[in-house]
Design an enzyme around this catalytic site. Structure first.
Site, PDB file in Angstrom:
ATOM      1  N   ASN A  84       0.800  -1.221   0.000  1.00 50.47           N
ATOM      2  CA  ASN A  84       0.000   0.000   0.000  1.00 50.47           C
ATOM      3  C   ASN A  84       0.835   1.276   0.000  1.00 50.47           C
ATOM      4  OD1 ASN A  84      -2.506   1.727   0.725  1.00 50.47           O
ATOM      5  ND2 ASN A  84      -1.130   2.072   2.450  1.00 50.47           N
ATOM      6  N   ILE A  87       3.829   7.213  -2.867  1.00 50.01           N
ATOM      7  CA  ILE A  87       4.128   8.644  -2.878  1.00 50.01           C
ATOM      8  C   ILE A  87       3.742   9.182  -4.243  1.00 50.01           C
ATOM      9  CG2 ILE A  87       6.502   8.364  -3.722  1.00 50.01           C
ATOM     10  CD1 ILE A  87       7.305  10.595  -1.755  1.00 50.01           C
ATOM     11  N   SER A 135      -3.471   2.326  -9.356  1.00 50.73           N
ATOM     12  CA  SER A 135      -4.159   3.596  -9.574  1.00 50.73           C
ATOM     13  C   SER A 135      -4.657   3.655 -11.004  1.00 50.73           C
ATOM     14  CB  SER A 135      -3.213   4.775  -9.326  1.00 50.73           C
ATOM     15  OG  SER A 135      -3.803   5.998  -9.739  1.00 50.73           O
ATOM     16  N   TYR A 148       4.461   9.391 -11.434  1.00 47.98           N
ATOM     17  CA  TYR A 148       3.471   8.562 -10.731  1.00 47.98           C
ATOM     18  C   TYR A 148       2.784   7.621 -11.709  1.00 47.98           C
ATOM     19  CZ  TYR A 148      -0.453   7.452  -7.631  1.00 47.98           C
ATOM     20  OH  TYR A 148      -1.390   6.799  -6.872  1.00 47.98           O
ATOM     21  N   LYS A 152       3.023   3.520 -11.433  1.00 45.23           N
ATOM     22  CA  LYS A 152       1.837   2.685 -11.261  1.00 45.23           C
ATOM     23  C   LYS A 152       1.604   1.791 -12.478  1.00 45.23           C
ATOM     24  CE  LYS A 152       0.533   3.876  -7.125  1.00 45.23           C
ATOM     25  NZ  LYS A 152       0.532   2.895  -6.015  1.00 45.23           N
TER      26      LYS A 152
END
Length: 278
Positions: A84, A87, A135, A148, A152
């Site tokens: 989990n 950042i 995500s 990010y 992901k």
């Protein structure tokens, strides 16, 4: 009694999941980089015999090795691993320092990969389960989140391959793809220089609460579902990106105009929370 290990467990979605599985009777190993917050959470749960805390930097291999050793020493087994910890950043790709991208990739991809590899012997022994918090940003371009999105996306691809390889060994994998969560992760989002981002972020739709998502994750795990898209934004956005990408890009240009312009005047949703998960 089941043993559940959760990274990023001291706040947000990690803490919501910890509370759920504690109430369900699990023994917990709670890992986080914030030692003080971990101590507070352990006291809140109130049973030292069922809650073992470990201060961990998921980018540091010796910390991950120690985490797995302490899990086995404390409970002798591991039934559920929850990757989990995460950042994010809010910054234009062209102006973001490489160190920011390295940090985001290390936390959001390398950490889960290394921890899972280390935990596999215990999980194979228990025929256990793995949860990875991905995500919608791993599937679709989101301005101001290049690092990010990349991390992901890498997380998704790695664990989808791993799923196929683990099936003969009896280990189940659940990938979770939230959109916008109302959790504290956004408060520590990195800016282009590696310090905290100063401009507010753009969002689409309403925020989901960490408690609600934790409940949905628990239900999906019981049913041994392979994937969970817990909200309509995730489902609609992923479909739109695949069947009408030009329309998707038009919507993104409008909703994330401030991010595309460098964060000057982002278009903000009415409620505030987290960026595409963490």
């Amino acid at each position: 009694m089941s043993v559940t290990l959760i990274t990023g467990a001291a706040s947000g979605l990690g803490w919501a999941m910890a509370q759920h599985w504690y109430q369900a009777g699990h023994n917990l190993v709670l890992a986080d980089i914030d030692a003080d917050a971990l101590l507070r959470r352990q006291k809140e749960l109130g049973d030292d015999t069922r809650v073992h805390i470990v201060t961990v930097d998921v980018t540091h291999t010796p910390d991950l090795e120690r985490l797995v050793r302490e899990t086995e020493a404390a409970y002798g087994r591991l039934d559920l691993l929850v990757n989990n910890a995460g950042i994010t950043h809010r910054s234009l790709a062209a102006s973001t320092k490489p160190d920011v991208f390295r940090k985001v990739m290390a936390v959001d991809w390398q950490g889960p990969v290394e921890l899972t590899q280390l935990a596999l012997p215990l999980l194979e022994r228990s025929k256990g389960q793995i949860i990875c918090i991905g995500s919608m940003a791993g599937w679709m371009p989101v301005p101001g989140r290049a690092g990010y999105c990349a991390a992901k996306s890498a997380l998704t691809q790695f664990f989808e391959v791993l799923r196929l390889e683990l099936e003969p060994r009896g280990i189940h994998l659940l990938m979770v793809y939230p959109s916008f969560l109302d959790t504290p992760i956004e408060q520590s989002a990195l800016g282009a220089d590696g310090n905290r981002a100063t401009h507010a972020r753009s969002t689409v739709g309403s925020m989901a609460s960490a408690d609600d998502i934790a409940q949905l994750i628990a239900k999906a795990l019981i049913k041994r579902k392979p994937w969970l898209l817990p909200d309509r934004i995730s489902r609609f956005g992923s479909l739109l990106w695949r069947i009408a990408p030009l329309l998707y890009l038009r919507v993104v240009r409008r909703k994330f105009a401030g991010d595309i312009a460098g964060g000057a005047e982002p278009e903000i949703a009415t409620s505030h929370g987290n960026p595409p998960h963490d």
